[in-house]
Design a protein around this motif. Structure first.
Motif, PDB file in Angstrom:
ATOM      1  N   LEU A   1      -9.761  -9.422  12.775  1.00  0.00           N
ATOM      2  CA  LEU A   1     -11.198  -9.415  13.063  1.00  0.00           C
ATOM      3  C   LEU A   1     -11.458  -9.233  14.551  1.00  0.00           C
ATOM      4  CD1 LEU A   1     -14.167  -9.884  12.260  1.00  0.00           C
ATOM      5  CD2 LEU A   1     -13.753 -12.334  12.510  1.00  0.00           C
ATOM      6  N   LEU A   2     -10.664  -9.882  15.393  1.00  0.00           N
ATOM      7  CA  LEU A   2     -10.839  -9.760  16.843  1.00  0.00           C
ATOM      8  C   LEU A   2     -10.640  -8.322  17.310  1.00  0.00           C
ATOM      9  CD1 LEU A   2      -9.029 -12.999  18.097  1.00  0.00           C
ATOM     10  CD2 LEU A   2     -11.494 -12.579  17.953  1.00  0.00           C
ATOM     11  N   ILE A   3      -9.608  -7.672  16.797  1.00  0.00           N
ATOM     12  CA  ILE A   3      -9.366  -6.273  17.156  1.00  0.00           C
ATOM     13  C   ILE A   3     -10.489  -5.381  16.629  1.00  0.00           C
ATOM     14  CG2 ILE A   3      -7.842  -4.288  16.762  1.00  0.00           C
ATOM     15  CD1 ILE A   3      -5.496  -6.180  16.849  1.00  0.00           C
ATOM     16  N   GLY A   4     -10.912  -5.619  15.384  1.00  0.00           N
ATOM     17  CA  GLY A   4     -11.973  -4.814  14.799  1.00  0.00           C
ATOM     18  C   GLY A   4     -13.303  -4.970  15.511  1.00  0.00           C
ATOM     19  N   LEU A   5     -13.631  -6.195  15.922  1.00  0.00           N
ATOM     20  CA  LEU A   5     -14.881  -6.415  16.664  1.00  0.00           C
ATOM     21  C   LEU A   5     -14.882  -5.653  17.979  1.00  0.00           C
ATOM     22  CD1 LEU A   5     -15.582 -10.230  16.143  1.00  0.00           C
ATOM     23  CD2 LEU A   5     -17.015  -8.321  15.393  1.00  0.00           C
TER      24      LEU A   5
ATOM     25  N   GLN B   1     -13.543   4.566  16.122  1.00  0.00           N
ATOM     26  CA  GLN B   1     -13.232   4.859  14.723  1.00  0.00           C
ATOM     27  C   GLN B   1     -12.738   3.631  13.965  1.00  0.00           C
ATOM     28  OE1 GLN B   1     -12.067   6.640  17.297  1.00  0.00           O
ATOM     29  NE2 GLN B   1     -13.085   8.610  17.086  1.00  0.00           N
ATOM     30  N   LEU B   2     -11.999   2.770  14.622  1.00  0.00           N
ATOM     31  CA  LEU B   2     -11.438   1.586  13.969  1.00  0.00           C
ATOM     32  C   LEU B   2     -12.472   0.470  13.950  1.00  0.00           C
ATOM     33  CD1 LEU B   2      -8.993   0.082  12.781  1.00  0.00           C
ATOM     34  CD2 LEU B   2      -8.384  -0.584  15.103  1.00  0.00           C
ATOM     35  N   GLY B   3     -12.872   0.026  12.759  1.00  0.00           N
ATOM     36  CA  GLY B   3     -13.863  -1.043  12.646  1.00  0.00           C
ATOM     37  C   GLY B   3     -13.244  -2.345  12.190  1.00  0.00           C
ATOM     38  N   MET B   4     -14.096  -3.301  11.804  1.00  0.00           N
ATOM     39  CA  MET B   4     -13.612  -4.631  11.416  1.00  0.00           C
ATOM     40  C   MET B   4     -12.811  -4.592  10.121  1.00  0.00           C
ATOM     41  SD  MET B   4     -16.755  -7.223  12.327  1.00  0.00           S
ATOM     42  CE  MET B   4     -17.954  -6.293  11.378  1.00  0.00           C
ATOM     43  N   ARG B   5     -13.329  -3.900   9.112  1.00  0.00           N
ATOM     44  CA  ARG B   5     -12.684  -3.933   7.801  1.00  0.00           C
ATOM     45  C   ARG B   5     -11.267  -3.352   7.800  1.00  0.00           C
ATOM     46  NH1 ARG B   5     -17.530  -1.721   4.095  1.00  0.00           N
ATOM     47  NH2 ARG B   5     -17.851  -0.506   5.992  1.00  0.00           N
ATOM     48  N   PRO B   6     -11.065  -2.137   8.342  1.00  0.00           N
ATOM     49  CA  PRO B   6      -9.695  -1.612   8.309  1.00  0.00           C
ATOM     50  C   PRO B   6      -8.703  -2.436   9.121  1.00  0.00           C
ATOM     51  CG  PRO B   6     -11.118  -0.169   9.587  1.00  0.00           C
ATOM     52  CD  PRO B   6     -12.003  -1.132   8.883  1.00  0.00           C
ATOM     53  N   SER B   7      -9.143  -2.969  10.263  1.00  0.00           N
ATOM     54  CA  SER B   7      -8.226  -3.757  11.094  1.00  0.00           C
ATOM     55  C   SER B   7      -7.850  -5.061  10.395  1.00  0.00           C
ATOM     56  CB  SER B   7      -8.851  -4.047  12.464  1.00  0.00           C
ATOM     57  OG  SER B   7     -10.040  -4.789  12.330  1.00  0.00           O
ATOM     58  N   MET B   8      -8.812  -5.710   9.722  1.00  0.00           N
ATOM     59  CA  MET B   8      -8.491  -6.936   8.988  1.00  0.00           C
ATOM     60  C   MET B   8      -7.571  -6.642   7.805  1.00  0.00           C
ATOM     61  SD  MET B   8     -11.986  -9.270   8.976  1.00  0.00           S
ATOM     62  CE  MET B   8     -13.060  -7.984   8.334  1.00  0.00           C
ATOM     63  N   VAL B   9      -7.849  -5.556   7.087  1.00  0.00           N
ATOM     64  CA  VAL B   9      -7.025  -5.190   5.929  1.00  0.00           C
ATOM     65  C   VAL B   9      -5.590  -4.914   6.360  1.00  0.00           C
ATOM     66  CG1 VAL B   9      -6.644  -3.401   4.197  1.00  0.00           C
ATOM     67  CG2 VAL B   9      -8.930  -4.326   4.526  1.00  0.00           C
ATOM     68  N   ILE B  10      -5.421  -4.169   7.449  1.00  0.00           N
ATOM     69  CA  ILE B  10      -4.081  -3.829   7.933  1.00  0.00           C
ATOM     70  C   ILE B  10      -3.325  -5.082   8.343  1.00  0.00           C
ATOM     71  CG2 ILE B  10      -2.823  -2.695   9.817  1.00  0.00           C
ATOM     72  CD1 ILE B  10      -5.047  -0.534   9.727  1.00  0.00           C
ATOM     73  N   CYS B  11      -3.987  -5.961   9.075  1.00  0.00           N
ATOM     74  CA  CYS B  11      -3.331  -7.172   9.568  1.00  0.00           C
ATOM     75  C   CYS B  11      -2.951  -8.097   8.400  1.00  0.00           C
ATOM     76  CB  CYS B  11      -4.249  -7.889  10.553  1.00  0.00           C
ATOM     77  SG  CYS B  11      -3.409  -9.039  11.647  1.00  0.00           S
ATOM     78  N   ILE B  12      -3.862  -8.285   7.443  1.00  0.00           N
ATOM     79  CA  ILE B  12      -3.587  -9.151   6.287  1.00  0.00           C
ATOM     80  C   ILE B  12      -2.478  -8.562   5.423  1.00  0.00           C
ATOM     81  CG2 ILE B  12      -4.545 -10.062   4.147  1.00  0.00           C
ATOM     82  CD1 ILE B  12      -7.249 -10.231   5.593  1.00  0.00           C
ATOM     83  N   ALA B  13      -2.540  -7.252   5.170  1.00  0.00           N
ATOM     84  CA  ALA B  13      -1.531  -6.618   4.331  1.00  0.00           C
ATOM     85  C   ALA B  13      -0.149  -6.682   4.980  1.00  0.00           C
ATOM     86  CB  ALA B  13      -1.919  -5.165   4.062  1.00  0.00           C
ATOM     87  N   SER B  14      -0.089  -6.487   6.294  1.00  0.00           N
ATOM     88  CA  SER B  14       1.193  -6.570   6.997  1.00  0.00           C
ATOM     89  C   SER B  14       1.760  -7.986   6.912  1.00  0.00           C
ATOM     90  CB  SER B  14       1.020  -6.157   8.460  1.00  0.00           C
ATOM     91  OG  SER B  14       0.551  -4.834   8.567  1.00  0.00           O
ATOM     92  N   CYS B  15       0.870  -8.961   7.066  1.00  0.00           N
ATOM     93  CA  CYS B  15       1.290 -10.363   6.954  1.00  0.00           C
ATOM     94  C   CYS B  15       1.790 -10.662   5.550  1.00  0.00           C
ATOM     95  CB  CYS B  15       0.124 -11.274   7.324  1.00  0.00           C
ATOM     96  SG  CYS B  15       0.484 -13.033   7.192  1.00  0.00           S
ATOM     97  N   LEU B  16       1.065 -10.191   4.529  1.00  0.00           N
ATOM     98  CA  LEU B  16       1.442 -10.453   3.142  1.00  0.00           C
ATOM     99  C   LEU B  16       2.796  -9.835   2.807  1.00  0.00           C
ATOM    100  CD1 LEU B  16       0.729 -11.554   0.343  1.00  0.00           C
ATOM    101  CD2 LEU B  16      -0.525  -9.421  -0.086  1.00  0.00           C
ATOM    102  N   LEU B  17       3.015  -8.589   3.244  1.00  0.00           N
ATOM    103  CA  LEU B  17       4.287  -7.930   2.975  1.00  0.00           C
ATOM    104  C   LEU B  17       5.445  -8.656   3.658  1.00  0.00           C
ATOM    105  CD1 LEU B  17       3.287  -4.155   3.226  1.00  0.00           C
ATOM    106  CD2 LEU B  17       3.983  -5.402   1.186  1.00  0.00           C
ATOM    107  N   THR B  18       5.190  -9.177   4.849  1.00  0.00           N
ATOM    108  CA  THR B  18       6.238  -9.928   5.543  1.00  0.00           C
ATOM    109  C   THR B  18       6.560 -11.218   4.804  1.00  0.00           C
ATOM    110  OG1 THR B  18       5.447  -9.024   7.653  1.00  0.00           O
ATOM    111  CG2 THR B  18       6.912 -10.921   7.762  1.00  0.00           C
ATOM    112  N   ILE B  19       5.507 -11.905   4.337  1.00  0.00           N
ATOM    113  CA  ILE B  19       5.724 -13.142   3.565  1.00  0.00           C
ATOM    114  C   ILE B  19       6.520 -12.845   2.294  1.00  0.00           C
ATOM    115  CG2 ILE B  19       4.575 -14.958   2.254  1.00  0.00           C
ATOM    116  CD1 ILE B  19       2.259 -14.786   4.250  1.00  0.00           C
ATOM    117  N   VAL B  20       6.137 -11.775   1.597  1.00  0.00           N
ATOM    118  CA  VAL B  20       6.836 -11.392   0.365  1.00  0.00           C
ATOM    119  C   VAL B  20       8.296 -11.070   0.653  1.00  0.00           C
ATOM    120  CG1 VAL B  20       6.975  -9.625  -1.428  1.00  0.00           C
ATOM    121  CG2 VAL B  20       4.764 -10.603  -0.813  1.00  0.00           C
ATOM    122  N   SER B  21       8.539 -10.363   1.753  1.00  0.00           N
ATOM    123  CA  SER B  21       9.907  -9.987   2.101  1.00  0.00           C
ATOM    124  C   SER B  21      10.773 -11.216   2.359  1.00  0.00           C
ATOM    125  CB  SER B  21       9.888  -9.079   3.331  1.00  0.00           C
ATOM    126  OG  SER B  21      11.178  -8.631   3.655  1.00  0.00           O
ATOM    127  N   ILE B  22      10.223 -12.183   3.110  1.00  0.00           N
ATOM    128  CA  ILE B  22      10.983 -13.395   3.421  1.00  0.00           C
ATOM    129  C   ILE B  22      11.194 -14.250   2.174  1.00  0.00           C
ATOM    130  CG2 ILE B  22      10.918 -15.558   4.732  1.00  0.00           C
ATOM    131  CD1 ILE B  22       9.435 -14.051   6.927  1.00  0.00           C
TER     132      ILE B  22
END
Length: 238
Positions: free
Chosen positions: A16-20, A28-49
């Protein structure tokens, strides 16, 4: 479960901070895509571990807990490429937004892996690098940093004094408006120049001018429009 929710919530906040920052600057980069990317990257890392903890062991000695997370960096690069724009005047924009997309994925990986201090330090430095440091450099008075680019599309009558027209553009308009002789140091500097023939013997000139920050776009527009043989002017701040 609580730790997973904490990680994903922190990833949402940092995204959200980056998107704001990007959205307030109408990039071009807004709040929604930046939050989605950050959350998805975090989720994939959690799944991997967690997958390593669940399925790893002596039966899977070659299993790497960060293998899935490592693919995020290259995968997000395709999304970042989508916000890089090449305009018709050869000017490229969107590089900062693309870099921040990649950075958002890095923050998500760091949070997902449990490196909270590193992620917090990273987001603070990213915000400083994008906002505070460039302003500090401009306050230091460096002339090249206190300029911006303007794209101009100028249609002129057919004439053989194109060189004089170019020289006129690069003169100091503030000196001319005061009735003084233009100095040798041009305030308007041509960074890109292209000429195209039109019908009825006219020419269209595509320009990218580097101008000082204290000039408004309207001033530049009327300055170019008042030059002899100029028919139409289209100006855009880059």
């Amino acid at each position: 479960m609580i730790m997973m929710i904490l990680k994903l919530s922190l990833a949402l906040l940092f995204g959200l901070l980056i998107g704001l920052d990007r959205q307030m600057k109408q990039k071009q980069l807004g709040m929604r895509p930046s939050m989605v990317i950050c959350i998805a990257s975090c989720l994939l890392t959690i799944v991997s571990i967690e997958a390593f903890n669940t399925f790893g062991g002596e039966n899977h000695p070659n299993m790497d807990p960060m293998r899935l997370a490592a693919q995020i960096v290259s995968g997000v690069g395709f999304i970042g490429a989508g916000v890089i724009l090449r305009r018709s005047n050869e000017v490229i924009s969107g590089l900062t937004s693309a870099a921040l997309i990649w950075s958002a994925s890095a923050l998500g990986v760091a949070i997902g892996a449990g490196f909270y201090k590193e992620a917090t330090c990273g987001i603070l430095l990213l915000i400083a690098a994008v906002n505070l440091i460039p302003k500090l450099m401009k306050l230091m008075g460096w002339e090249k940093l206190n300029r911006y680019d303007v794209s101009l599309k100028v249609v002129v009558e057919s004439n053989s004094r194109m060189t004089e027209f170019i020289r006129h553009i690069q003169r100091n308009p503030s000196e001319e408006s005061k009735g003084k002789k233009a100095n040798d140091k041009a305030e308007f500097k041509i960074r890109h120049f292209k000429i195209k023939d039109l019908d009825s013997g006219r020419q269209r000139i595509d320009l990218v001018l580097s101008v000082p920050n204290h000039y408004y776009l309207s001033e530049i527009y009327y300055y170019i429009k008042d030059i002899d043989h100029v028919l139409t002017v289209e100006a855009e701040q880059l």
